[in-house]
Design an enzyme around this catalytic site. Structure first.
Site, PDB file in Angstrom:
ATOM      1  N   GLU A  40       0.849  -1.417   0.121  1.00 39.08           N
ATOM      2  CA  GLU A  40       0.296   0.108   0.117  1.00 39.08           C
ATOM      3  C   GLU A  40       0.920   0.893   0.166  1.00 39.08           C
ATOM      4  OE1 GLU A  40      -2.698  -0.666   3.205  1.00 39.08           O
ATOM      5  OE2 GLU A  40      -3.979  -1.919   2.311  1.00 39.08           O
ATOM      6  N   SER A  67      -3.422   2.769   1.422  1.00 37.39           N
ATOM      7  CA  SER A  67      -4.040   2.292   2.473  1.00 37.39           C
ATOM      8  C   SER A  67      -5.508   3.196   2.440  1.00 37.39           C
ATOM      9  CB  SER A  67      -3.042   3.158   3.601  1.00 37.39           C
ATOM     10  OG  SER A  67      -4.353   3.060   4.519  1.00 37.39           O
TER      11      SER A  67
END
Length: 111
Positions: A40, A67
């Site tokens: 991420e 994220s």
């Protein structure tokens, strides 16, 4: 247009970055081929100079993951990814990008 996470971090707050409130921020090179493991890392922050102008959201497009704590207007997991020759591999600074949410399309209108 940012070619990698490293490029993003190096230039996002550069006062010379050519960006306006109507710009579309593009980050490529973050998909499973371009950034193995596809972590991420695609959290595209707004440039400091846009925040100082009061801009609180911009369209951001990436071939990677972001994220779940991130926010805003984002298009992620663009496939095929840039490293595989996908659409983002063709995009250059200044190219028009069209985001058509009702039709679920991201279109490169430059070429």
């Amino acid at each position: 247009m940012f070619d990698s996470v490293e490029d993003l971090h190096a230039r996002i707050d550069d006062p010379a970055l050519r960006v306006t409130p109507d710009s579309v921020l593009v980050l490529r090179g973050c998909g499973p081929m371009g950034y193995p493991g596809m972590p991420e890392v695609a959290n595209l922050p707004l440039p400091r100079k846009m925040l100082e102008m009061g801009v609180r959201d911009m369209v951001r497009v990436c071939d990677g993951r972001m994220s779940g704590t991130a926010y805003g207007t984002v298009v992620l997991h663009v496939a095929p990814e840039a490293a595989a020759g996908g659409l983002l591999a063709l995009v250059q600074d200044g190219d028009p990008i069209v985001l058509d949410v009702p039709r679920r399309l991201v279109r490169h209108a430059g070429r």
